[in-house]
Design a protein around this motif. Structure first.
Motif, mmCIF file in Angstrom:
data_model
loop_
_atom_site.group_PDB
_atom_site.id
_atom_site.type_symbol
_atom_site.label_atom_id
_atom_site.label_comp_id
_atom_site.label_asym_id
_atom_site.label_seq_id
_atom_site.Cartn_x
_atom_site.Cartn_y
_atom_site.Cartn_z
ATOM 1 N N THR A 1 20.347 -31.337 -26.953
ATOM 2 C CA THR A 1 20.049 -31.891 -25.624
ATOM 3 C C THR A 1 19.388 -30.834 -24.747
ATOM 4 O O THR A 1 18.371 -31.099 -24.090
ATOM 5 N N ALA A 2 19.959 -29.631 -24.735
ATOM 6 C CA ALA A 2 19.392 -28.559 -23.914
ATOM 7 C C ALA A 2 17.966 -28.246 -24.343
ATOM 8 O O ALA A 2 17.078 -28.037 -23.505
ATOM 9 N N ALA A 3 17.728 -28.198 -25.657
ATOM 10 C CA ALA A 3 16.392 -27.869 -26.161
ATOM 11 C C ALA A 3 15.364 -28.912 -25.763
ATOM 12 O O ALA A 3 14.171 -28.599 -25.624
ATOM 13 N N ALA A 4 15.807 -30.145 -25.551
ATOM 14 C CA ALA A 4 14.883 -31.230 -25.214
ATOM 15 C C ALA A 4 14.541 -31.282 -23.729
ATOM 16 O O ALA A 4 13.588 -31.946 -23.324
ATOM 17 N N ILE A 5 15.314 -30.590 -22.893
ATOM 18 C CA ILE A 5 15.069 -30.596 -21.446
ATOM 19 C C ILE A 5 13.823 -29.767 -21.146
ATOM 20 O O ILE A 5 13.695 -28.636 -21.613
ATOM 21 N N THR A 6 12.912 -30.314 -20.370
ATOM 22 C CA THR A 6 11.642 -29.620 -20.118
ATOM 23 C C THR A 6 11.681 -28.721 -18.886
ATOM 24 O O THR A 6 10.898 -27.779 -18.800
ATOM 25 N N ASP A 7 12.562 -28.995 -17.940
ATOM 26 C CA ASP A 7 12.625 -28.171 -16.731
ATOM 27 C C ASP A 7 13.551 -26.981 -16.959
ATOM 28 O O ASP A 7 14.706 -27.136 -17.369
ATOM 29 N N SER A 8 13.065 -25.775 -16.698
ATOM 30 C CA SER A 8 13.828 -24.554 -16.979
ATOM 31 C C SER A 8 15.127 -24.483 -16.189
ATOM 32 O O SER A 8 16.165 -24.034 -16.706
ATOM 33 N N PHE A 9 15.106 -24.903 -14.941
ATOM 34 C CA PHE A 9 16.304 -24.805 -14.108
ATOM 35 C C PHE A 9 17.341 -25.841 -14.506
ATOM 36 O O PHE A 9 18.543 -25.562 -14.504
ATOM 37 N N GLU A 10 16.892 -27.031 -14.869
ATOM 38 C CA GLU A 10 17.817 -28.054 -15.369
ATOM 39 C C GLU A 10 18.443 -27.592 -16.677
ATOM 40 O O GLU A 10 19.631 -27.782 -16.908
ATOM 41 N N GLN A 11 17.651 -26.972 -17.535
ATOM 42 C CA GLN A 11 18.187 -26.400 -18.782
ATOM 43 C C GLN A 11 19.280 -25.378 -18.484
ATOM 44 O O GLN A 11 20.361 -25.408 -19.074
ATOM 45 N N ALA A 12 18.968 -24.461 -17.583
ATOM 46 C CA ALA A 12 19.904 -23.393 -17.250
ATOM 47 C C ALA A 12 21.222 -23.961 -16.735
ATOM 48 O O ALA A 12 22.309 -23.548 -17.169
ATOM 49 N N PHE A 13 21.128 -24.918 -15.825
ATOM 50 C CA PHE A 13 22.349 -25.463 -15.237
ATOM 51 C C PHE A 13 23.103 -26.333 -16.241
ATOM 52 O O PHE A 13 24.334 -26.333 -16.263
ATOM 53 N N PHE A 14 22.385 -27.065 -17.077
ATOM 54 C CA PHE A 14 23.024 -27.921 -18.078
ATOM 55 C C PHE A 14 23.952 -27.103 -18.979
ATOM 56 O O PHE A 14 25.086 -27.510 -19.251
ATOM 57 N N VAL A 15 23.487 -25.945 -19.451
ATOM 58 C CA VAL A 15 24.341 -25.155 -20.348
ATOM 59 C C VAL A 15 25.486 -24.499 -19.589
ATOM 60 O O VAL A 15 26.554 -24.250 -20.164
ATOM 61 N N MET A 16 25.301 -24.221 -18.293
ATOM 62 C CA MET A 16 26.410 -23.696 -17.497
ATOM 63 C C MET A 16 27.508 -24.732 -17.321
ATOM 64 O O MET A 16 28.681 -24.394 -17.132
ATOM 65 N N VAL A 17 27.130 -26.004 -17.384
ATOM 66 C CA VAL A 17 28.104 -27.091 -17.273
ATOM 67 C C VAL A 17 28.747 -27.386 -18.625
ATOM 68 O O VAL A 17 29.974 -27.395 -18.768
ATOM 69 N N GLN A 18 27.921 -27.640 -19.633
ATOM 70 C CA GLN A 18 28.426 -28.217 -20.877
ATOM 71 C C GLN A 18 29.038 -27.204 -21.849
ATOM 72 O O GLN A 18 29.996 -27.539 -22.556
ATOM 73 N N LEU A 19 28.512 -25.991 -21.944
ATOM 74 C CA LEU A 19 29.080 -25.036 -22.899
ATOM 75 C C LEU A 19 30.531 -24.658 -22.566
ATOM 76 O O LEU A 19 31.401 -24.723 -23.445
ATOM 77 N N PRO A 20 30.846 -24.276 -21.324
ATOM 78 C CA PRO A 20 32.254 -23.962 -21.036
ATOM 79 C C PRO A 20 33.161 -25.191 -21.171
ATOM 80 O O PRO A 20 34.317 -25.063 -21.573
ATOM 81 N N TYR A 21 32.638 -26.358 -20.832
ATOM 82 C CA TYR A 21 33.458 -27.566 -20.924
ATOM 83 C C TYR A 21 33.897 -27.826 -22.363
ATOM 84 O O TYR A 21 35.037 -28.205 -22.627
#
Length: 462
Positions: A279-299
């Protein structure tokens, strides 16, 4: 506040370092005498006032009798926490999350991992950051430079980034090293006295991990190679089971001060981990990518430990690759970050973490814009051919070639190694570099003093 933001972190940390060695308090003149880098008395007073206002120092007395000490009582700590709350402006939704997680654990509802929280996210259709958020972050985080290879910007500020990100990310884990302690450890390998070895290990692991991301900027991404190796570097020598470094979790873990119970089935952990990466690899916006992994990886808590550290550095992957300002988490209060992550764990609400993320990125972007301005604008041509310049100049010196032989070797070499349109300019740079070498600048070409001295004799002969 704008002026306060311009005070270098190192300058404030140096003052705190002096005060820390005087538990009963120390006067401004005494601080001035001890500081390694002298400054005008008025400048010191301004910085002391800034530290006191932020509750980073306590001032006892007034005027010439004033003494400064570190906060070390429960009252002092409470005052500092109260001040921290004023630092990051919170949205109404973020405030609601904060208020919930501040309740006693027994007053909060126990919850488990909800796969639907991940399943509901559709890359480039779902967004955690609004269009306005993303545009704002791009405006503050994109340096005004020509298009360059991935990682170029991070390499320009690497020395500063290593210290900033290693210190702040470790600090968010409770590491007690000061900024100056961290600087000495990274640059000189000196551990701080009276501190546990694991604190030094944590910081040095960050250094290795950051260097890995920056040096391999064109190869890293949201894939198993990058994230597993990132974890291995960050967890090196810190886990009870050394084989768990770089390996997905197959044991149960708990979250301190939380009613959240992470996923326990190894197969489901692996499936969710792969889904997060895809999912992260498919996100095209760099900032959305960055925030997505800050949310989902620790969860998900995919590793035995060190999950939040992995997420903070992984958030920098799209920023490094895109030559955007990195995120170093400068000045982020530990309590605010912890509460924001708890909001994701227990409520699946990202609002408080988003408030922290946006504020932290604004701080980091402003910091590195100032750092880059002080460094000057690098020559893109030299940057592009950095390794080739090092190779040919090093070879010429080790071969002890005089001026005539060197010119012939350069001509042959550029014909084989350099693009036709760049050959003449490249050769001119090599010749200019050779003529400007002296005892104070030859080490950048990985030349030993004996090699330089032998070459210099030949080069200087007419």
């Amino acid at each position: 506040m704008a002026l306060a933001n311009q005070i270098p972190d190192e300058a404030l940390a140096a003052i705190e370092d002096v005060v820390r060695h005087h538990p009963d308090g120390v006067s401004a003149p005494e601080i001035l005498r001890v500081l390694a880098n002298p400054m005008p008395s008025r400048t010191l007073q301004y910085r002391l006032k800034h530290l006191v206002t932020r509750n980073r120092l306590i001032m006892d007395g007034e005027g010439r009798w004033a003494k400064y000490r570190m906060p070390n009582t429960a009252v002092d700590r409470a005052a500092r926490e109260a001040a921290d709350e004023l630092i990051i402006p919170l949205s109404e939704a973020g405030t609601s999350v904060r208020d919930y997680v501040r309740q006693a654990p027994e007053a909060r509802k126990p919850v488990g991992y909800d796969r639907k929280f991940l399943d509901r996210y559709r890359p480039n259709i779902s967004f955690y950051l609004t269009e306005q958020d993303r545009a704002h972050l791009a405006a503050v985080g994109r340096p005004q430079i020509a298009e360059q290879p991935a990682g170029t910007y991070a390499k320009q500020i690497l020395n500063r980034l290593l210290i900033d990100l290693a210190w702040n990310s470790s600090r968010l884990e409770g590491n007690t090293y000061s900024l100056l302690d961290t600087k000495r450890l990274i640059e000189l390998g000196e551990e701080a006295k009276g501190r546990a070895h694991l604190e030094a290990q944590m910081i040095l692991n960050h250094k290795d991990a950051i260097e890995f991301l920056v040096s391999a900027a064109d190869e890293i991404g949201f894939n198993r190679y990058t994230i597993l190796n990132l974890h291995a570097l960050l967890a090196n020598n810190l886990l009870a089971d050394p084989t768990a470094a770089g390996r997905l979790r197959y044991i149960a873990v708990g979250i301190e001060r939380s009613v959240f119970h992470p996923l326990e089935v190894p197969q489901l952990i692996e499936e969710s981990f792969d889904q997060i990466l895809a999912t992260a690899a498919a996100i095209t916006d760099s900032f959305e990518q960055a925030f997505f992994v800050m949310v989902q990886l620790p969860y998900l808590q995919p590793f035995d430990d060190v999950n939040k550290r992995v997420s903070r550095l992984a958030a920098n992957i799209p920023l490094i690759r895109g030559n955007l300002s990195p995120l170093s988490f400068a000045d982020v209060p530990r309590q605010a970050y912890t509460e924001a992550v708890l909001g994701v764990y227990e409520l699946n609400k990202i609002d408080l973490l988003k408030d922290v993320f946006i504020w932290a990125y604004e701080r980091s972007a402003a910091r590195y814009a100032a750092v880059r301005q002080s460094l000057g604008e690098p020559d893109p041509f030299r940057l592009r051919y950095r390794e080739q310049l090092r190779e040919i100049i090093g070879d010429l010196i080790r071969s002890r070639l005089g001026r005539k032989d060197a010119a012939a070797r350069i001509g042959d070499w550029v014909t084989e190694e350099i693009d036709p349109g760049d050959r003449q300019h490249f050769a001119e740079i090599v010749e200019a570099e050779l003529t400007s070498l002296h005892e104070g600048n030859f080490a950048r070409y990985r030349i030993r003093p004996s090699e330089f001295a032998a070459w210099r004799q030949v080069w200087s002969a007419r």
